[in-house]
Design a protein around this motif. Structure first.
Motif, PDB file in Angstrom:
ATOM      1  N   TRP A  65      12.062  -4.443 -10.583  1.00 33.98           N
ATOM      2  CA  TRP A  65      11.958  -4.715  -9.145  1.00 33.98           C
ATOM      3  C   TRP A  65      12.408  -3.524  -8.313  1.00 33.98           C
ATOM      4  CZ3 TRP A  65       8.751  -7.921  -7.383  1.00 33.98           C
ATOM      5  CH2 TRP A  65       8.428  -9.072  -8.114  1.00 33.98           C
TER       6      TRP A  65
ATOM      7  N   ASN B 175      10.115  -1.890  -5.421  1.00 35.66           N
ATOM      8  CA  ASN B 175      10.594  -1.643  -4.055  1.00 35.66           C
ATOM      9  C   ASN B 175      10.460  -0.180  -3.655  1.00 35.66           C
ATOM     10  OD1 ASN B 175      11.255  -4.286  -3.349  1.00 35.66           O
ATOM     11  ND2 ASN B 175      13.207  -4.153  -4.410  1.00 35.66           N
TER      12      ASN B 175
ATOM     13  N   ARG C   6       6.786   0.554  -2.988  1.00 38.39           N
ATOM     14  CA  ARG C   6       6.376  -0.016  -1.699  1.00 38.39           C
ATOM     15  C   ARG C   6       6.787   0.890  -0.547  1.00 38.39           C
ATOM     16  NH1 ARG C   6       8.207  -6.262  -2.594  1.00 38.39           N
ATOM     17  NH2 ARG C   6       6.442  -6.880  -3.894  1.00 38.39           N
ATOM     18  N   LYS C   7       8.011   1.411  -0.617  1.00 38.50           N
ATOM     19  CA  LYS C   7       8.495   2.298   0.437  1.00 38.50           C
ATOM     20  C   LYS C   7       7.691   3.587   0.485  1.00 38.50           C
ATOM     21  CE  LYS C   7      13.164   0.485   0.533  1.00 38.50           C
ATOM     22  NZ  LYS C   7      14.588   0.746   0.300  1.00 38.50           N
TER      23      LYS C   7
END
Length: 47
Positions: A19, A23, A26-27
């Motif tokens: 995860w 994350n 995604r950033k």
């Protein structure tokens, strides 16, 4: 990612949670204005 590695493999290689990889990606995608991993790879590999 550019080598076609999955989030799970990236996490295992880096010794972090899957995860966390999700994350971070995604950033990166948001900052680059990309909608997919393919777009990120293309954008970073072009001169």
């Amino acid at each position: 990612m550019a080598e076609g590695m999955t989030n799970r493999i990236i996490a295992r290689e880096l010794g972090i949670a899957e995860w966390t990889v999700v994350n971070h990606l995604r950033k990166v995608m948001r900052k680059l204005g990309c909608q997919s991993r393919v777009q990120v790879t293309r954008r970073l590999s072009s001169p």
